[in-house]
Design a protein around this motif. Structure first.
Motif, PDB file in Angstrom:
ATOM      1  N   MET A   1       3.439  -7.202   2.706  1.00  0.00           N
ATOM      2  CA  MET A   1       2.397  -6.647   2.631  1.00  0.00           C
ATOM      3  C   MET A   1       1.844  -5.980   1.585  1.00  0.00           C
ATOM      4  N   SER A   2       2.145  -6.587   0.374  1.00  0.00           N
ATOM      5  CA  SER A   2       1.955  -5.619  -1.007  1.00  0.00           C
ATOM      6  C   SER A   2       0.672  -5.461  -1.208  1.00  0.00           C
ATOM      7  N   GLY A   3       0.411  -4.567  -2.039  1.00  0.00           N
ATOM      8  CA  GLY A   3      -1.339  -4.227  -2.538  1.00  0.00           C
ATOM      9  C   GLY A   3      -1.339  -4.344  -3.700  1.00  0.00           C
ATOM     10  N   PRO A   4      -2.216  -4.141  -4.579  1.00  0.00           N
ATOM     11  CA  PRO A   4      -2.535  -4.285  -5.904  1.00  0.00           C
ATOM     12  C   PRO A   4      -1.625  -3.506  -6.741  1.00  0.00           C
ATOM     13  N   GLY A   6      -0.493  -0.818  -8.804  1.00  0.00           N
ATOM     14  CA  GLY A   6      -0.756   0.435  -9.009  1.00  0.00           C
ATOM     15  C   GLY A   6      -1.150   1.056  -7.669  1.00  0.00           C
ATOM     16  N   ALA A   7      -1.226   0.276  -6.602  1.00  0.00           N
ATOM     17  CA  ALA A   7      -1.536   1.101  -5.519  1.00  0.00           C
ATOM     18  C   ALA A   7      -0.476   2.144  -4.808  1.00  0.00           C
ATOM     19  N   LEU A   8      -0.890   3.251  -4.422  1.00  0.00           N
ATOM     20  CA  LEU A   8       0.145   3.951  -3.859  1.00  0.00           C
ATOM     21  C   LEU A   8       0.867   3.518  -2.779  1.00  0.00           C
ATOM     22  N   VAL A   9       2.070   3.706  -2.511  1.00  0.00           N
ATOM     23  CA  VAL A   9       3.029   3.128  -1.430  1.00  0.00           C
ATOM     24  C   VAL A   9       3.367   4.549  -0.602  1.00  0.00           C
ATOM     25  N   ARG A  10       2.970   4.775   0.378  1.00  0.00           N
ATOM     26  CA  ARG A  10       3.045   5.739   1.401  1.00  0.00           C
ATOM     27  C   ARG A  10       4.031   5.668   2.255  1.00  0.00           C
ATOM     28  N   ALA A  11       5.114   6.659   2.230  1.00  0.00           N
ATOM     29  CA  ALA A  11       6.393   6.496   2.919  1.00  0.00           C
ATOM     30  C   ALA A  11       6.756   7.808   3.826  1.00  0.00           C
ATOM     31  N   ALA A  12       7.409   7.988   4.638  1.00  0.00           N
ATOM     32  CA  ALA A  12       7.776   9.304   5.107  1.00  0.00           C
ATOM     33  C   ALA A  12       9.412   9.172   5.863  1.00  0.00           C
ATOM     34  N   LEU A  47       5.058   3.968   5.586  1.00  0.00           N
ATOM     35  CA  LEU A  47       4.207   3.986   6.823  1.00  0.00           C
ATOM     36  C   LEU A  47       3.271   2.807   7.168  1.00  0.00           C
ATOM     37  N   LYS A  48       3.057   2.786   8.562  1.00  0.00           N
ATOM     38  CA  LYS A  48       2.160   1.738   9.084  1.00  0.00           C
ATOM     39  C   LYS A  48       0.553   2.179   8.658  1.00  0.00           C
ATOM     40  N   ARG A  49      -0.164   1.159   8.653  1.00  0.00           N
ATOM     41  CA  ARG A  49      -1.645   1.383   8.471  1.00  0.00           C
ATOM     42  C   ARG A  49      -2.222   2.527   9.412  1.00  0.00           C
ATOM     43  N   GLY A  50      -2.445   3.369   9.037  1.00  0.00           N
ATOM     44  CA  GLY A  50      -3.396   4.573   9.657  1.00  0.00           C
ATOM     45  C   GLY A  50      -2.104   5.302  10.410  1.00  0.00           C
ATOM     46  N   GLU A  51      -0.859   5.268  10.407  1.00  0.00           N
ATOM     47  CA  GLU A  51       0.104   5.809  10.787  1.00  0.00           C
ATOM     48  C   GLU A  51       0.423   7.343  10.299  1.00  0.00           C
ATOM     49  N   ASP A  52       0.357   8.371  10.998  1.00  0.00           N
ATOM     50  CA  ASP A  52       0.377   9.683  10.673  1.00  0.00           C
ATOM     51  C   ASP A  52       1.816   9.752  10.034  1.00  0.00           C
TER      52      ASP A  52
END
Length: 145
Positions: A1-4, A6-12, A47-52
């Motif tokens: 599930m890679s983005g373009p 430069g797309a920000l990778v959100r993690a926690a 993070l999963k899509r839409g996950e807090d």
């Protein structure tokens, strides 16, 4: 599930800690060993899509360590590049509750270490710096002197 590019990778993730076996000692921190990278870090993940972010941090701790935890104060967000993509990892201090570690392909070992030993074992300097912030944060809350 890679983005373009430069797309920000959100993690926690969490600086997972537990009370020491010997009263008067400082907290012990849980580090995870990832065989894919042969590194030691705090439990964290994308993070999963839409996950807090906090929900994702707690999910990642459970998945990687087998421990449920009680979230505490937020810690600084780490920002760095992974290849050509910026990555942002939100962190919380979290006290370990119940659980049992089971090795997996993603995390094959965990280690419960004193803050000074954890700081030495962590692979990345940005993670080692987070130990200092964790210590000052829990001292400010009155958890430990």
């Amino acid at each position: 599930m890679s983005g373009p590019v430069g797309a920000l990778v959100r993690a926690a993730g969490c600086v997972l800690w537990r009370r020491p076996p010997t009263p008067g000692d400082g907290p012990e921190l849980c580090l995870v060993h990832r065989p894919r990278y042969d590194d030691w870090s705090f439990p964290k993940g994308k993070l999963k899509r839409g996950e807090d972010a906090l929900d994702g941090a707690l999910r990642e701790v459970l998945e990687e360590t087998g421990y449920r935890c009680v979230p505490g104060p937020g810690l600084p967000t780490a920002r760095y590049m992974v290849g050509e993509r910026p990555k942002e990892v939100r962190y919380w201090a979290a006290e370990a509750a119940d659980g049992t570690f089971e090795p997996s392909n993603e995390v094959d070992r965990i280690a419960w270490l004193s803050t000074s030993d954890a700081q030495k074992r962590l692979t990345e300097d940005r993670d080692a710096w987070l130990v200092d912030v964790f210590v000052s944060t829990i001292q400010a809350t009155g958890e430990f002197p």
